[in-house]
Write a protein that holds these residues in place. Structure first.
Motif, PDB file in Angstrom:
ATOM      1  N   ILE A 114     -36.902  28.042 -12.276  1.00 53.64           N
ATOM      2  CA  ILE A 114     -37.542  27.569 -13.519  1.00 53.64           C
ATOM      3  C   ILE A 114     -37.971  28.772 -14.363  1.00 53.64           C
ATOM      4  O   ILE A 114     -37.739  28.811 -15.580  1.00 53.64           O
ATOM      5  N   THR A 115     -38.597  29.743 -13.729  1.00 52.20           N
ATOM      6  CA  THR A 115     -39.040  30.943 -14.438  1.00 52.20           C
ATOM      7  C   THR A 115     -37.868  31.652 -15.092  1.00 52.20           C
ATOM      8  O   THR A 115     -37.923  32.037 -16.271  1.00 52.20           O
ATOM      9  N   GLN A 116     -36.800  31.837 -14.341  1.00 55.47           N
ATOM     10  CA  GLN A 116     -35.632  32.538 -14.881  1.00 55.47           C
ATOM     11  C   GLN A 116     -35.029  31.788 -16.059  1.00 55.47           C
ATOM     12  O   GLN A 116     -34.700  32.399 -17.086  1.00 55.47           O
ATOM     13  N   THR A 117     -34.876  30.468 -15.943  1.00 53.28           N
ATOM     14  CA  THR A 117     -34.245  29.718 -17.036  1.00 53.28           C
ATOM     15  C   THR A 117     -35.110  29.710 -18.283  1.00 53.28           C
ATOM     16  O   THR A 117     -34.590  29.782 -19.411  1.00 53.28           O
ATOM     17  N   ILE A 118     -36.423  29.644 -18.132  1.00 50.19           N
ATOM     18  CA  ILE A 118     -37.304  29.675 -19.304  1.00 50.19           C
ATOM     19  C   ILE A 118     -37.236  31.044 -19.980  1.00 50.19           C
ATOM     20  O   ILE A 118     -37.112  31.147 -21.208  1.00 50.19           O
ATOM     21  N   ILE A 119     -37.309  32.102 -19.191  1.00 49.58           N
ATOM     22  CA  ILE A 119     -37.240  33.448 -19.765  1.00 49.58           C
ATOM     23  C   ILE A 119     -35.915  33.656 -20.478  1.00 49.58           C
ATOM     24  O   ILE A 119     -35.870  34.140 -21.619  1.00 49.58           O
ATOM     25  N   GLU A 120     -34.828  33.273 -19.829  1.00 48.14           N
ATOM     26  CA  GLU A 120     -33.514  33.509 -20.429  1.00 48.14           C
ATOM     27  C   GLU A 120     -33.247  32.599 -21.619  1.00 48.14           C
ATOM     28  O   GLU A 120     -32.403  32.911 -22.461  1.00 48.14           O
ATOM     29  N   HIS A 121     -33.978  31.495 -21.710  1.00 46.81           N
ATOM     30  CA  HIS A 121     -33.853  30.635 -22.887  1.00 46.81           C
ATOM     31  C   HIS A 121     -34.361  31.347 -24.147  1.00 46.81           C
ATOM     32  O   HIS A 121     -33.832  31.128 -25.235  1.00 46.81           O
ATOM     33  N   PHE A 122     -35.366  32.196 -23.992  1.00 50.54           N
ATOM     34  CA  PHE A 122     -36.017  32.816 -25.146  1.00 50.54           C
ATOM     35  C   PHE A 122     -35.630  34.280 -25.363  1.00 50.54           C
ATOM     36  O   PHE A 122     -36.101  34.881 -26.330  1.00 50.54           O
ATOM     37  N   THR A 123     -34.849  34.867 -24.486  1.00 48.67           N
ATOM     38  CA  THR A 123     -34.542  36.286 -24.612  1.00 48.67           C
ATOM     39  C   THR A 123     -33.047  36.506 -24.793  1.00 48.67           C
ATOM     40  O   THR A 123     -32.221  35.712 -24.315  1.00 48.67           O
ATOM     41  N   SER A 124     -32.708  37.602 -25.458  1.00 54.71           N
ATOM     42  CA  SER A 124     -31.305  37.928 -25.721  1.00 54.71           C
ATOM     43  C   SER A 124     -30.666  38.694 -24.575  1.00 54.71           C
ATOM     44  O   SER A 124     -29.444  38.743 -24.465  1.00 54.71           O
ATOM     45  N   LYS A 125     -31.503  39.336 -23.766  1.00 57.13           N
ATOM     46  CA  LYS A 125     -31.006  40.140 -22.654  1.00 57.13           C
ATOM     47  C   LYS A 125     -31.799  39.822 -21.398  1.00 57.13           C
ATOM     48  O   LYS A 125     -32.928  39.336 -21.463  1.00 57.13           O
ATOM     49  N   GLU A 126     -31.196  40.124 -20.238  1.00 57.13           N
ATOM     50  CA  GLU A 126     -31.916  39.980 -18.991  1.00 57.13           C
ATOM     51  C   GLU A 126     -33.095  40.946 -18.949  1.00 57.13           C
ATOM     52  O   GLU A 126     -33.087  41.980 -19.621  1.00 57.13           O
ATOM     53  N   LEU A 127     -34.100  40.609 -18.161  1.00 56.87           N
ATOM     54  CA  LEU A 127     -35.221  41.522 -18.000  1.00 56.87           C
ATOM     55  C   LEU A 127     -34.758  42.789 -17.285  1.00 56.87           C
ATOM     56  O   LEU A 127     -33.726  42.816 -16.605  1.00 56.87           O
ATOM     57  N   HIS A 128     -35.534  43.844 -17.436  1.00 54.55           N
ATOM     58  CA  HIS A 128     -35.099  45.175 -17.024  1.00 54.55           C
ATOM     59  C   HIS A 128     -34.857  45.276 -15.522  1.00 54.55           C
ATOM     60  O   HIS A 128     -33.890  45.900 -15.070  1.00 54.55           O
ATOM     61  N   THR A 184     -39.864  38.579 -10.595  1.00 54.60           N
ATOM     62  CA  THR A 184     -40.787  38.244  -9.505  1.00 54.60           C
ATOM     63  C   THR A 184     -42.219  38.128 -10.017  1.00 54.60           C
ATOM     64  O   THR A 184     -42.947  37.182  -9.678  1.00 54.60           O
ATOM     65  N   VAL A 185     -42.616  39.080 -10.853  1.00 52.78           N
ATOM     66  CA  VAL A 185     -43.957  39.041 -11.433  1.00 52.78           C
ATOM     67  C   VAL A 185     -44.138  37.780 -12.265  1.00 52.78           C
ATOM     68  O   VAL A 185     -45.167  37.078 -12.168  1.00 52.78           O
ATOM     69  N   ALA A 186     -43.126  37.462 -13.086  1.00 53.66           N
ATOM     70  CA  ALA A 186     -43.212  36.269 -13.932  1.00 53.66           C
ATOM     71  C   ALA A 186     -43.284  35.008 -13.081  1.00 53.66           C
ATOM     72  O   ALA A 186     -44.032  34.063 -13.398  1.00 53.66           O
ATOM     73  N   THR A 187     -42.525  34.972 -11.992  1.00 54.89           N
ATOM     74  CA  THR A 187     -42.550  33.799 -11.105  1.00 54.89           C
ATOM     75  C   THR A 187     -43.933  33.625 -10.479  1.00 54.89           C
ATOM     76  O   THR A 187     -44.453  32.501 -10.390  1.00 54.89           O
ATOM     77  N   ASP A 188     -44.529  34.711 -10.061  1.00 54.83           N
ATOM     78  CA  ASP A 188     -45.870  34.629  -9.467  1.00 54.83           C
ATOM     79  C   ASP A 188     -46.884  34.103 -10.481  1.00 54.83           C
ATOM     80  O   ASP A 188     -47.792  33.323 -10.123  1.00 54.83           O
ATOM     81  N   ILE A 189     -46.745  34.519 -11.728  1.00 54.68           N
ATOM     82  CA  ILE A 189     -47.651  34.008 -12.761  1.00 54.68           C
ATOM     83  C   ILE A 189     -47.437  32.508 -12.952  1.00 54.68           C
ATOM     84  O   ILE A 189     -48.403  31.737 -13.069  1.00 54.68           O
ATOM     85  N   PHE A 190     -46.193  32.093 -12.951  1.00 53.87           N
ATOM     86  CA  PHE A 190     -45.898  30.672 -13.118  1.00 53.87           C
ATOM     87  C   PHE A 190     -46.433  29.836 -11.947  1.00 53.87           C
ATOM     88  O   PHE A 190     -46.944  28.723 -12.142  1.00 53.87           O
ATOM     89  N   LYS A 191     -46.339  30.354 -10.737  1.00 56.01           N
ATOM     90  CA  LYS A 191     -46.767  29.597  -9.550  1.00 56.01           C
ATOM     91  C   LYS A 191     -48.277  29.362  -9.538  1.00 56.01           C
ATOM     92  O   LYS A 191     -48.771  28.434  -8.882  1.00 56.01           O
ATOM     93  N   TRP A 192     -49.011  30.226 -10.223  1.00 60.91           N
ATOM     94  CA  TRP A 192     -50.457  30.064 -10.435  1.00 60.91           C
ATOM     95  C   TRP A 192     -51.191  29.922  -9.105  1.00 60.91           C
ATOM     96  O   TRP A 192     -50.951  30.698  -8.183  1.00 60.91           O
ATOM     97  N   GLU A 193     -52.073  28.954  -9.020  1.00 57.95           N
ATOM     98  CA  GLU A 193     -52.914  28.801  -7.835  1.00 57.95           C
ATOM     99  C   GLU A 193     -52.403  27.725  -6.877  1.00 57.95           C
ATOM    100  O   GLU A 193     -53.087  27.367  -5.918  1.00 57.95           O
ATOM    101  N   VAL A 194     -51.214  27.217  -7.167  1.00 55.11           N
ATOM    102  CA  VAL A 194     -50.643  26.192  -6.286  1.00 55.11           C
ATOM    103  C   VAL A 194     -50.292  26.847  -4.954  1.00 55.11           C
ATOM    104  O   VAL A 194     -49.613  27.872  -4.917  1.00 55.11           O
ATOM    105  N   PRO A 195     -50.739  26.309  -3.838  1.00 54.99           N
ATOM    106  CA  PRO A 195     -50.438  26.914  -2.531  1.00 54.99           C
ATOM    107  C   PRO A 195     -48.936  27.045  -2.290  1.00 54.99           C
ATOM    108  O   PRO A 195     -48.159  26.140  -2.650  1.00 54.99           O
ATOM    109  N   GLN A 196     -48.532  28.118  -1.672  1.00 57.89           N
ATOM    110  CA  GLN A 196     -47.121  28.418  -1.476  1.00 57.89           C
ATOM    111  C   GLN A 196     -46.411  27.327  -0.666  1.00 57.89           C
ATOM    112  O   GLN A 196     -45.227  27.037  -0.912  1.00 57.89           O
ATOM    113  N   SER A 239     -35.588  21.254 -12.125  1.00 55.60           N
ATOM    114  CA  SER A 239     -35.664  21.950 -10.841  1.00 55.60           C
ATOM    115  C   SER A 239     -37.097  21.944 -10.316  1.00 55.60           C
ATOM    116  O   SER A 239     -38.053  21.812 -11.088  1.00 55.60           O
ATOM    117  N   ASN A 240     -37.245  22.093  -8.998  1.00 58.67           N
ATOM    118  CA  ASN A 240     -38.582  22.309  -8.424  1.00 58.67           C
ATOM    119  C   ASN A 240     -38.676  23.687  -7.769  1.00 58.67           C
ATOM    120  O   ASN A 240     -39.598  23.950  -6.994  1.00 58.67           O
TER     121      ASN A 240
END
Length: 489
Positions: free
Chosen positions: A422-436, A442-454, A416-417
């Motif tokens: 991408i963030t959701q699938t990576i998180i759910e690959h490693f966790t037993s439950k959905e995030l709270h 959203t926070v995790a996605t922002d961290i993943f997007k890093w400094e790449v312009p929106q 996916s692009n």
């Protein structure tokens, strides 16, 4: 075994789990199985498991592990002191080498590695107390041999294992100088459970039955029985009187205290593999029934394991994500689920870091072992867990494995692009439950997007083939290590 008043909320029974439209066989359940019964599985292994029935999958995991041959003995595995040319140096080298071999076994042997580690925390020894590398190997070898076998035979073998005889003072226990240490732990920790239908008199007389294993031909050699130091007098143990020795003691223990042994061991298996919470429902409907199977099968472990792991109870939704990962769970499962590189150099680093955060192979804190679950987490060990994954991720990144991260993200997200997906699938690959909450994603996605312009995300220009993608994945994975749900299995 501790029965807690807080209900586990899992009201499913030991009825075999048969998938249905309302309760399908899913990737989440496969991951649950691999995390509990092994140290995670690869994507290919998970896909293969999905093609099997749960019954077939459990048979595969258990039977494959049970049929593995023991790890071959090292050249020094049965050395006596005189076989060393420089004991202090070689003994330390051997200790480190066997810790490394053990770490390799844990991560690669699937269920055999998992169950071996479980029994090492049941029949506990501490290397720092006996300090002899051949005995370290011999103890590990005995655990591997009996991990899936007959529990009565296991108890018999471990009691006269050289390592245990030294560690719990059986080597010092003679007819003129009795030592109660092993007898006490045999009842309290290894078979019956604390204060569970034995008396001080039973301990004293059991210790007398355990005498005689006090001789070797030279230090570090095989310890053997000698009738000269055996207490041949009459002993009363659990109401049975006779001139009992070691074999008779084990027979009497399992004949006279079968329900107590079965409940204690099945309770420990349950708390390790299913949930630390044991309430009245679990005791009555799960552990007591497993215990009866254990007795009916004359102490063979495999029928008990399969009954538990094939059950609706094991696969109940409320069984997922309720156990806190150990340090080795954190890193081994992460490596296996991502299929990332590991080698001896990496494992040496893992052994070091795992020790810093509370789990040193062959050296639990005392004879009662690691207490697991909530005891794994405190202010220092929690941050150590984060640092362990960061150490590993940056090691890979700096040693030519950087595009491994993008490849992994591409595989789990179907290339996916969409950064949120991408963030959701990576998180759910490693966790037993959905995030709270949704905002956690959203926070995790922002961290993943890093400094790449929106706008590069908006117009579809960015992809996981970008040079920045591996580093972006690392940022997300390092953040994932700090998410509470990641600490659970």
């Amino acid at each position: 075994m501790e029965i807690v008043t807080t209900p586990s909320c899992n009201a499913s029974t030991l009825t075999p789990y048969i998938p249905s439209g309302g309760n399908p066989w899913t990737l989440q359940k496969v991951k649950h199985t691999y995390r509990r019964l092994a140290f995670g599985g690869s994507i290919d292994e998970m896909d293969a498991a999905l093609a099997q029935t749960p019954d077939q999958f459990i048979d595969f995991l258990v039977d494959t592990a049970a049929n593995l041959t023991p790890t071959p003995a090292p050249s020094w595995g049965y050395f006596s002191i005189n076989d060393f040319t420089n004991f202090d140096v070689q003994n330390n080298e051997n200790r480190d080498a066997w810790a490394l071999q053990t770490a390799n076994d844990f991560i690669s042997e699937k269920m055999r590695g998992r169950l071996t580690f479980f029994w090492m925390n049941h029949f506990v020894t501490e290397y720092e107390s006996y300090g002899y590398s051949p005995y370290m190997f011999q103890y590990y070898n005995a655990i591997q041999i009996h991990a899936f076998g007959n529990f009565k035979d296991f108890v018999h073998a471990i009691g006269i294992n050289n390592t245990m005889l030294v560690y719990l003072n059986g080597f010092e226990n003679t007819n003129v100088n009795p030592n109660e240490n092993y007898a006490r732990e045999l009842f309290e920790l290894f078979t019956l459970g604390e204060d569970n239908n034995y008396t001080q008199s039973d301990i004293i007389n059991a210790s007398r039955a355990l005498t005689g294993y006090n001789h070797w031909d030279e230090p570090g050699a095989q310890i053997y029985f000698d009738a000269i130091t055996f207490d041949a007098g009459e002993k009363t143990i659990f109401g049975q009187t006779g001139a009992w020795g070691y074999d008779e003691l084990i027979d009497i223990l399992f004949e006279q205290r079968a329900p107590e042994i079965a409940n204690h061991i099945c309770g420990k298996l349950y708390q390790y593999f299913v949930s630390p919470a044991i309430d009245d429902f679990v005791q009555t409907n799960i552990i007591s029934q497993l215990a009866q199977t254990f007795i009916d099968e004359e102490w063979d472990l495999i029928p008990v394991l399969k009954q538990l792991f094939k059950s609706e109870h094991f696969y109940d939704e409320k069984a997922l994500g309720v156990i806190i990962k150990s340090p080795y769970d954190v890193i081994n499962t992460y490596i296996n689920e991502a299929s990332f590189l590991y080698n001896d150099e990496i494992l040496e680093g893992i052994i070091y870091f795992a020790g810093l955060i509370g789990q040193t192979i062959f050296d639990p804190p005392d004879v009662s072992g690691w207490q697991r679950d909530e005891t794994w987490i405190n202010g220092s060990t929690l941050t150590g867990r984060w640092q362990l994954l960061e150490f590993y991720n940056y090691y890979l990144f700096e040693n030519g494995e950087n595009f491994t991260f993008a490849d992994f993200a591409r595989e789990v997200s179907n290339d996916s692009n969409d950064p949120a997906y991408i963030t959701q699938t990576i998180i759910e690959h490693f966790t037993s439950k959905e995030l709270h909450t949704a905002s956690d994603y959203t926070v995790a996605t922002d961290i993943f997007k890093w400094e790449v312009p929106q706008n590069y995300y908006d117009n579809g220009t960015w992809s996981l083939s970008w040079d920045s993608a591996p580093y972006q994945v690392i940022l997300l994975l390092n953040h994932l290590a700090r998410i509470p749900e990641f600490q659970l299995k």
